[in-house]
Design a protein around this motif. Structure first.
Motif, PDB file in Angstrom:
ATOM      1  N   GLU A 135       0.787  -1.069   0.009  1.00 29.92           N
ATOM      2  CA  GLU A 135       0.035   0.027   0.023  1.00 29.92           C
ATOM      3  C   GLU A 135       0.881   1.159  -0.006  1.00 29.92           C
ATOM      4  OE1 GLU A 135      -2.897   1.960   3.049  1.00 29.92           O
ATOM      5  OE2 GLU A 135      -3.675   0.154   2.268  1.00 29.92           O
ATOM      6  N   GLU A 194      -4.167  -4.438  -6.163  1.00 29.59           N
ATOM      7  CA  GLU A 194      -4.676  -3.645  -7.059  1.00 29.59           C
ATOM      8  C   GLU A 194      -3.773  -3.654  -8.349  1.00 29.59           C
ATOM      9  OE1 GLU A 194      -5.677   1.263  -7.685  1.00 29.59           O
ATOM     10  OE2 GLU A 194      -5.031   0.513  -5.817  1.00 29.59           O
ATOM     11  N   ASP A 195      -4.309  -3.889  -9.398  1.00 29.61           N
ATOM     12  CA  ASP A 195      -3.954  -3.606 -10.896  1.00 29.61           C
ATOM     13  C   ASP A 195      -3.760  -2.215 -11.248  1.00 29.61           C
ATOM     14  OD1 ASP A 195      -3.332  -3.480 -13.635  1.00 29.61           O
ATOM     15  OD2 ASP A 195      -4.822  -5.022 -14.166  1.00 29.61           O
ATOM     16  N   THR A 208      -3.590   0.140  -3.070  1.00 28.88           N
ATOM     17  CA  THR A 208      -3.777  -0.709  -2.429  1.00 28.88           C
ATOM     18  C   THR A 208      -3.241  -2.086  -2.664  1.00 28.88           C
ATOM     19  OG1 THR A 208      -5.932  -1.567  -3.556  1.00 28.88           O
ATOM     20  CG2 THR A 208      -6.008   0.083  -1.568  1.00 28.88           C
TER      21      THR A 208
END
Length: 167
Positions: free
Chosen positions: A81, A94-95, A91
């Motif tokens: 993150e 996440e992509d 995050t």
């Protein structure tokens, strides 16, 4: 050529390889990747008649070695993150591919990954593709991500725990 392995390097704006933990301005550092090992595939071509014509001289440069497998997809999955200077939170899982641009190494600009890849791009021997973060992070950040490279035949190369230190 059939691709057996690939490598990823961190390259500064002056073209020098640097440590991925060496923080650089976001628009002056890229991740570059290329074919590391490959197998050559020969194609036989049938020739009919004479290979030369009377009165002509043939001068040939060797054709570049091109992959049989095009690059079809590139995906960057965030592993840590991170909060950017504008409050955007990247995050875990996440992509984050949309935050990166892509192009050939010696081309100045970056395009969105889907726009650049289009219907696929072949690999040339000893040629690099590059990806770079396109959004000013607003403060120094260390991105950690998995880089997934997918070829047209479904072959994948995943480079885990890539570090990209930018400011």
């Amino acid at each position: 050529m059939i691709i057996r392995s690939m490598e990823v390097l961190t390259i500064a704006g002056d073209g020098q390889r640097i440590s991925p933990t060496n923080s650089q301005p976001y628009n002056q550092v890229v991740k570059a990747f290329r074919v590391k090992e490959f197998d050559l595939v020969t194609q036989s071509q049938a020739h009919s008649g004479s290979q030369t014509s009377f009165g002509s001289v043939l001068a040939c440069s060797p054709l570049p070695i091109v992959s049989k497998e095009d690059l079809k997809q590139l995906q960057i999955i965030n592993l840590q993150e991170v909060t950017l200077g504008d409050g955007t939170v990247l995050t875990v899982g996440e992509d984050i591919t949309a935050y990166f641009g892509m192009n050939y190494f010696f081309t100045q600009s970056l395009e969105s990954v889907p726009q650049f890849l289009g219907q696929g791009k072949p690999f040339l021997q000893d040629d690099f593709f590059k990806i770079g973060f396109t959004k000013d992070p607003g403060r120094p950040v260390v991105l950690e991500f998995n880089l997934r490279i997918v070829l047209e035949n479904g072959k994948e190369f995943v480079f885990n725990n890539q570090i990209h230190s930018i400011q």
